[in-house]
Write an enzyme that holds these catalytic residues in place. Structure first.
Site, mmCIF file in Angstrom:
data_model
loop_
_atom_site.group_PDB
_atom_site.id
_atom_site.type_symbol
_atom_site.label_atom_id
_atom_site.label_comp_id
_atom_site.label_asym_id
_atom_site.label_seq_id
_atom_site.Cartn_x
_atom_site.Cartn_y
_atom_site.Cartn_z
ATOM 1 N N ARG A 63 31.582 -34.044 -30.090
ATOM 2 C CA ARG A 63 30.907 -34.230 -31.380
ATOM 3 C C ARG A 63 29.965 -35.433 -31.404
ATOM 4 O O ARG A 63 29.616 -35.935 -32.466
ATOM 5 C CB ARG A 63 31.912 -34.311 -32.532
ATOM 6 C CG ARG A 63 32.742 -33.048 -32.710
ATOM 7 C CD ARG A 63 33.511 -33.065 -34.009
ATOM 8 N NE ARG A 63 34.249 -31.824 -34.176
ATOM 9 C CZ ARG A 63 35.513 -31.651 -33.817
ATOM 10 N NH1 ARG A 63 36.184 -32.631 -33.253
ATOM 11 N NH2 ARG A 63 36.107 -30.486 -34.019
ATOM 12 N N LYS A 113 14.612 -36.017 -30.857
ATOM 13 C CA LYS A 113 14.625 -34.555 -30.756
ATOM 14 C C LYS A 113 15.222 -34.148 -29.412
ATOM 15 O O LYS A 113 14.754 -34.594 -28.361
ATOM 16 C CB LYS A 113 13.212 -33.986 -30.858
ATOM 17 C CG LYS A 113 12.686 -33.805 -32.264
ATOM 18 C CD LYS A 113 11.377 -33.035 -32.173
ATOM 19 C CE LYS A 113 10.799 -32.728 -33.531
ATOM 20 N NZ LYS A 113 9.547 -31.957 -33.423
ATOM 21 N N GLU A 152 -0.519 -35.658 -24.212
ATOM 22 C CA GLU A 152 0.246 -36.160 -25.353
ATOM 23 C C GLU A 152 -0.282 -37.510 -25.824
ATOM 24 O O GLU A 152 -0.150 -37.861 -26.994
ATOM 25 C CB GLU A 152 1.727 -36.263 -24.993
ATOM 26 C CG GLU A 152 2.412 -34.928 -24.727
ATOM 27 C CD GLU A 152 2.774 -34.165 -25.990
ATOM 28 O OE1 GLU A 152 2.442 -34.624 -27.095
ATOM 29 O OE2 GLU A 152 3.404 -33.099 -25.871
ATOM 30 N N LYS A 180 4.158 -42.904 -32.645
ATOM 31 C CA LYS A 180 5.288 -41.997 -32.824
ATOM 32 C C LYS A 180 6.403 -42.672 -33.596
ATOM 33 O O LYS A 180 7.020 -42.069 -34.482
ATOM 34 C CB LYS A 180 5.814 -41.490 -31.479
ATOM 35 C CG LYS A 180 6.967 -40.508 -31.680
ATOM 36 C CD LYS A 180 7.174 -39.567 -30.537
ATOM 37 C CE LYS A 180 8.142 -38.461 -30.948
ATOM 38 N NZ LYS A 180 8.401 -37.517 -29.850
ATOM 39 N N GLU A 182 11.744 -34.388 -39.546
ATOM 40 C CA GLU A 182 10.577 -33.501 -39.608
ATOM 41 C C GLU A 182 10.539 -32.675 -40.890
ATOM 42 O O GLU A 182 10.296 -31.469 -40.877
ATOM 43 C CB GLU A 182 10.527 -32.587 -38.377
ATOM 44 C CG GLU A 182 9.137 -31.996 -38.143
ATOM 45 C CD GLU A 182 9.028 -31.259 -36.811
ATOM 46 O OE1 GLU A 182 8.766 -31.926 -35.803
ATOM 47 O OE2 GLU A 182 9.217 -30.035 -36.811
ATOM 48 N N ARG A 238 6.206 -35.850 -39.928
ATOM 49 C CA ARG A 238 6.483 -35.804 -38.495
ATOM 50 C C ARG A 238 5.922 -34.547 -37.844
ATOM 51 O O ARG A 238 5.650 -34.525 -36.641
ATOM 52 C CB ARG A 238 7.988 -35.907 -38.238
ATOM 53 C CG ARG A 238 8.326 -35.943 -36.751
ATOM 54 C CD ARG A 238 9.755 -36.347 -36.464
ATOM 55 N NE ARG A 238 10.012 -36.308 -35.042
ATOM 56 C CZ ARG A 238 11.102 -36.775 -34.444
ATOM 57 N NH1 ARG A 238 12.056 -37.324 -35.189
ATOM 58 N NH2 ARG A 238 11.264 -36.701 -33.141
ATOM 59 N N ASN A 293 3.146 -32.290 -33.792
ATOM 60 C CA ASN A 293 3.049 -30.988 -33.145
ATOM 61 C C ASN A 293 1.611 -30.476 -33.048
ATOM 62 O O ASN A 293 1.395 -29.277 -32.817
ATOM 63 C CB ASN A 293 3.909 -29.962 -33.898
ATOM 64 C CG ASN A 293 5.382 -30.221 -33.691
ATOM 65 O OD1 ASN A 293 5.847 -30.368 -32.563
ATOM 66 N ND2 ASN A 293 6.128 -30.289 -34.780
ATOM 67 N N HIS A 299 0.749 -27.821 -30.518
ATOM 68 C CA HIS A 299 1.984 -27.225 -30.012
ATOM 69 C C HIS A 299 2.190 -25.777 -30.450
ATOM 70 O O HIS A 299 2.802 -25.000 -29.716
ATOM 71 C CB HIS A 299 3.184 -28.073 -30.422
ATOM 72 C CG HIS A 299 3.325 -29.346 -29.649
ATOM 73 N ND1 HIS A 299 2.360 -30.334 -29.667
ATOM 74 C CD2 HIS A 299 4.305 -29.793 -28.822
ATOM 75 C CE1 HIS A 299 2.757 -31.338 -28.899
ATOM 76 N NE2 HIS A 299 3.917 -31.032 -28.366
ATOM 77 N N HIS A 352 2.715 -23.663 -27.429
ATOM 78 C CA HIS A 352 3.992 -23.022 -27.142
ATOM 79 C C HIS A 352 3.828 -21.517 -26.961
ATOM 80 O O HIS A 352 4.522 -20.899 -26.134
ATOM 81 C CB HIS A 352 4.994 -23.305 -28.263
ATOM 82 C CG HIS A 352 5.600 -24.667 -28.206
ATOM 83 N ND1 HIS A 352 6.359 -25.200 -29.230
ATOM 84 C CD2 HIS A 352 5.577 -25.618 -27.247
ATOM 85 C CE1 HIS A 352 6.763 -26.410 -28.910
ATOM 86 N NE2 HIS A 352 6.303 -26.684 -27.700
ATOM 87 N N HIS A 361 3.759 -28.101 -19.773
ATOM 88 C CA HIS A 361 3.781 -28.303 -21.223
ATOM 89 C C HIS A 361 2.573 -29.106 -21.698
ATOM 90 O O HIS A 361 1.922 -28.751 -22.678
ATOM 91 C CB HIS A 361 5.074 -29.009 -21.639
ATOM 92 C CG HIS A 361 5.120 -29.364 -23.084
ATOM 93 N ND1 HIS A 361 5.155 -28.414 -24.090
ATOM 94 C CD2 HIS A 361 5.106 -30.567 -23.718
ATOM 95 C CE1 HIS A 361 5.172 -29.012 -25.270
ATOM 96 N NE2 HIS A 361 5.141 -30.315 -25.075
#
Length: 371
Positions: A123, A145, A187, A229, A239, A243, A247, A250, A254, A268
């Site tokens: 956990r 993330k 990036e 960032k 997000e 935030r 992206n 992206h 993606h 990527h």
């Protein structure tokens, strides 16, 4: 050159990002204060471990820290349910307790996978990021993330789990291929495109120096990216709003990655580069930003040797219908509506909701995709 430190202020989840040279040799001393027990599990991939594992091990052991290593195969395919199950089992076999700590030592794949494993192990267990690629240093290692990919899309299963510390050693970037440096630079320039026009202008003038790993230029590029960032993450950790600007490129990117199979055919960062250029051209086509800004964004990305168009990504035309279908699976999509990060100008991106799928489809066809 003294290390630069960027604070990520998130209350009891706050941490520092340390950016500098020789940090691998200081890792043991810097990690020790976060340990209840003198033990960590280091998760790395075969490539990084062969290059840098001995230095990290020596540093940890010099600080009296036991550091069993779990080495996984390199590549995006490791960031999967199967990879997560294997890593979780190997961590359990080490009998780590919650006073121990996981060290994610590698690029974005290792950081995402090890971070997600840390989030769910008993956990939740603390972890430290030691990113070894430019892309990971400026993006995936900061902000908490963590995720794995599924056959239905990239990063669709994961958790927000902040690290206790990030050590971005610029020295390790010397072993990156030029292609990986360019992928990471995608990036970096993203930050200028989305929210800092002066940084974008600096990158226009200094891209070659950053890609050549010149110390001052590289340090500034990494530090400014992490600062931007950090500011956004502090404002919007989960997000819920701003935030999502991170992206930029992206959603398109993606979809391109999904269609090319998440492999070496399209890294990527290369997908983000192409996606960012496409996002600016789509913004211009929708009358949101000037055509001149779209041209300038594309030129700056291309100057770094990165792809800006779909025909530079694959020799055969993509299906616009398939790309839009992938976009519908994107994490930002809500209620069946497409969400994109679009631009009003260079350095001024915004979250655009309820974007017409038909408009995107038609634009992609105009860009050379098959219907």
């Amino acid at each position: 050159m003294s290390p630069r430190i960027v604070a990520v202020g998130l209350g009891d989840r706050s941490y520092e990002v340390v950016i500098g040279r020789g940090l691998l040799d200081e890792a043991g001393a810097r990690i020790a204060p976060f340990l209840k027990n003198r033990r960590v599990a280091v998760v790395s991939d075969e490539t990084v471990w062969a290059l840098h594992g001995a230095r990290l091990t020596a540093s940890l052991e010099a600080a009296g820290i036991a550091c069993p290593a779990i080495v996984v195969p390199p590549g995006e395919q490791t960031k999967s349910f199967e990879g997560l199950a294997d890593l979780s089992d190997r961590l359990l076999a080490l009998e780590l307790d919650r006073g121990d700590l996981i060290v994610a030592f590698g690029g974005g794949v290792v950081g995402d996978l090890a971070g997600f494993a840390a989030a769910i192990y008993k956990r939740g267990i603390d972890f430290v990021q030691i990113p070894t690629t430019l892309l990971a240093q400026v993006d995936s290692s900061v902000g908490g993330k963590t995720a794995i990919d599924t056959p239905r899309g990239k990063n669709l299963v994961g958790a927000f789990h902040q690290p206790r510390l990030v050590l971005a050693d610029l020295d390790v970037l010397s072993t990156l291929t030029d292609r990986d440096m360019r992928a990471g630079y995608a990036e970096v320039i993203k930050y200028g495109l989305l929210g800092d026009f002066s940084f974008f202008e600096w990158l226009e003038a200094n891209a070659a120096s950053v890609l050549a790993r010149e110390p001052q230029a590289l340090s500034h590029a990494v530090a400014r990216s992490v600062e931007m960032k950090s500011q956004i993450v502090i404002e919007d950790e989960k997000e819920a709003g701003r935030r999502a600007l991170l992206n930029l490129g992206h959603t398109f990117g993606h979809a391109l990655e999904a269609e090319t199979g998440y492999g070496d055919a399209l890294l990527h960062g290369e997908a983000v580069a192409a996606g960012s250029a496409i996002a600016f051209r789509f913004s211009a086509a929708q009358g949101l930003c000037s055509a001149q800004d779209a041209v300038r964004a594309e030129a700056a990305i291309a100057a770094a040797g990165l792809p800006t168009r779909m025909d530079a990504v694959a020799s055969t035309a993509f299906s616009a219908q398939a790309l839009v279908r992938h976009m519908g699976q994107d994490k930002k999509a809500q209620g069946g509506k497409l969400t994109f990060i679009l631009a009003r100008a260079l350095g001024d991106a915004f979250v655009a909701k309820d974007v017409s799928a038909q408009a995107v489809h038609d634009f992609l066809v105009s860009e050379g995709a098959k219907p």
